[in-house]
Design a protein around this motif. Structure first.
Motif, short mmCIF file in Angstrom:
data_model
loop_
_atom_site.label_atom_id
_atom_site.label_comp_id
_atom_site.label_asym_id
_atom_site.label_seq_id
_atom_site.Cartn_x
_atom_site.Cartn_y
_atom_site.Cartn_z
N CYS A 147 0.82 -1.22 0.00
CA CYS A 147 0.00 0.00 0.00
C CYS A 147 0.86 1.27 0.00
O CYS A 147 0.44 2.32 0.52
CB CYS A 147 -0.94 -0.01 1.21
SG CYS A 147 -2.59 0.68 0.87
N LYS A 148 2.02 1.19 -0.62
CA LYS A 148 2.87 2.38 -0.75
C LYS A 148 3.73 2.22 -1.99
O LYS A 148 4.01 1.10 -2.44
CB LYS A 148 3.74 2.57 0.49
CG LYS A 148 4.66 1.42 0.81
CD LYS A 148 5.40 1.65 2.11
CE LYS A 148 6.30 0.44 2.44
NZ LYS A 148 7.01 0.63 3.73
N GLY A 149 4.11 3.35 -2.56
CA GLY A 149 4.92 3.32 -3.76
C GLY A 149 4.19 3.88 -4.96
O GLY A 149 3.23 4.66 -4.83
N ASN A 150 4.61 3.47 -6.15
CA ASN A 150 4.09 4.02 -7.40
C ASN A 150 3.58 2.91 -8.32
O ASN A 150 4.19 1.85 -8.43
CB ASN A 150 5.18 4.80 -8.13
CG ASN A 150 5.77 5.90 -7.28
OD1 ASN A 150 5.05 6.67 -6.65
ND2 ASN A 150 7.09 5.98 -7.24
N VAL A 151 2.46 3.19 -9.00
CA VAL A 151 1.89 2.22 -9.93
C VAL A 151 1.59 2.91 -11.26
O VAL A 151 1.51 4.14 -11.34
CB VAL A 151 0.60 1.57 -9.39
CG1 VAL A 151 0.87 0.85 -8.07
CG2 VAL A 151 -0.52 2.59 -9.23
N GLY A 212 4.29 -1.15 -9.21
CA GLY A 212 3.16 -2.00 -9.58
C GLY A 212 2.61 -1.65 -10.94
O GLY A 212 2.66 -0.49 -11.38
N ILE A 213 2.07 -2.67 -11.63
CA ILE A 213 1.50 -2.50 -12.96
C ILE A 213 0.11 -3.11 -12.96
O ILE A 213 -0.06 -4.31 -12.75
CB ILE A 213 2.36 -3.19 -14.03
CG1 ILE A 213 3.80 -2.62 -14.01
CG2 ILE A 213 1.74 -3.01 -15.42
CD1 ILE A 213 4.80 -3.46 -14.81
N SER A 237 10.07 -8.60 -9.62
CA SER A 237 10.37 -7.44 -8.77
C SER A 237 9.28 -6.38 -8.84
O SER A 237 9.34 -5.37 -8.14
CB SER A 237 11.71 -6.83 -9.16
OG SER A 237 11.66 -6.26 -10.47
N PHE A 238 8.26 -6.62 -9.68
CA PHE A 238 7.10 -5.74 -9.80
C PHE A 238 5.86 -6.52 -9.32
O PHE A 238 5.85 -7.74 -9.33
CB PHE A 238 6.86 -5.32 -11.25
CG PHE A 238 7.96 -4.50 -11.87
CD1 PHE A 238 7.83 -3.13 -11.99
CD2 PHE A 238 9.12 -5.11 -12.34
CE1 PHE A 238 8.83 -2.37 -12.58
CE2 PHE A 238 10.13 -4.36 -12.92
CZ PHE A 238 9.99 -2.98 -13.04
N ALA A 239 4.83 -5.79 -8.94
CA ALA A 239 3.51 -6.39 -8.72
C ALA A 239 2.71 -6.15 -9.99
O ALA A 239 2.41 -5.00 -10.32
CB ALA A 239 2.83 -5.76 -7.51
#
Length: 327
Positions: A147-151, A212-213, A237-239
């Motif tokens: 629930c943190k970071g960039n998508v 995330g993607i 390494s990505f969601a």
């Protein structure tokens, strides 16, 4: 893509004006496009419907080529040729209404499937809740990144109901994670190639920043994975999440590269066909097995206006069985 599905793509684009037996109902299926696997699975399910295989009805599938005007022309062809019922998978939620109006004026019932049209003249609709799937896929991505970071969000064709509703679901999930930033949000028109190009550009514009993607379908999520690999990065390494459960996505889930949610296009297609046949043949009883496969979606004597096919999250526990079913 399997050889069987490639064969379907070439054989299902049946020409209007094909010879029909006079005593059989003629049912047309106007689909937004047959380029990708999901709609090929949907169309193949029509041909595998027991009523078609037993010769009770004739079904013609029209490839809309992802164009609303082409679909409008195909409706005019079906009206002119006196089709008895139409199944509609529109490319545009608003533009498709004119086609439904024209069919209704000719007393030809239209049954929606998979994507919606904004018309009160639709006889019934068989599909799945796209808001729900949009929420489910985004929540997977957001949970994986804590629930943190960039998508980034890769959307379907702007104006199609699935794009509109899946985005609504995406945003509902994002609202639960106010610390997550959406760096990019664009359409790739359900296309793996377009999504790959978008993702390549985004990885260059935001080096090391994307966590995330969210791909609104599997094809676009798979395109993003290709871009990630081409950049020398590890998809794990990505969601990454998509929707549909197409074959390549099932393999990617098994490999741990993405998440997917199975959309049962076969059930959507066969359910709509059962409804269309019942509208033409009043004594008809549904012949598809989907009504027993989904007991929470009762037949209701073919009189309900909405039939909702459930989503099935693809997991390590069911992915092998889903892949086996594609053989």
């Amino acid at each position: 893509m399997t050889k069987k599905l490639l064969t379907m793509a070439s054989t299902l684009a049946l020409v209007a004006g094909a010879a029909f037996a006079d005593d059989k109902p003629k049912i047309g299926a106007a689909v937004y496009g047959l380029n990708a696997e999901f709609m090929q699975i949907w169309a193949q399910a029509l041909q595998n419907h027991p009523a078609v295989k037993q010769g009770l009805v004739d079904v013609t599938v029209f490839d809309g080529k992802y164009d609303a005007l082409t679909q409008q022309d195909q409706f005019e062809t079906m009206i002119t040729q006196g089709f008895d019922a139409i199944i509609f998978v529109p490319i545009d939620i608003e533009a498709g209404a004119a086609a439904v109006d024209a069919a209704a004026a000719a007393n030809i019932p239209v049954f929606g499937s998979n994507t919606r049209v904004n018309s009160d003249k639709l006889a019934a609709y068989v599909g799945s809740d796209d808001v729900q799937s949009g929420y489910m896929e985004a929540k997977y991505v957001l949970d994986k990144i804590g629930c943190k970071g960039n998508v980034v969000i890769i959307e379907g064709p702007v104006g199609q109901s699935a794009q509109i509703q899946r985005l609504e679901g995406n945003k509902k999930a994002l609202a639960e994670c106010p610390d997550v930033k959406v760096l990019e949000d664009q359409t790739a028109n359900w296309s793996r190639a377009e999504a790959q190009t978008l993702m390549e550009n985004w990885l260059t514009a935001h080096p090391g920043e994307i966590n995330g993607i969210i791909g609104q379908n599997d094809e676009m999520a798979l395109g993003a994975i290709e871009a990630v690999k081409a950049a020398g990065l590890d998809p794990k390494s990505f969601a990454i999440a998509g929707i549909d459960g197409v074959t390549d996505a099932l393999h990617a889930v098994k490999d741990g590269n993405m998440a997917s949610i199975l959309q049962d296009g076969a059930a959507q297609a066969q359910g709509a066909l059962d409804l269309a046949i019942a509208a033409v043949l009043p004594d008809y009883k549904p012949m598809s097995e989907i009504w027993t496969a989904y007991p929470d979606m009762p037949w209701a004597d073919g009189k309900a206006k909405e039939y909702s096919v459930p989503w099935t999250p693809v997991t390590a526990d069911n992915v092998d069985a889903l892949l086996a079913a594609r053989q």
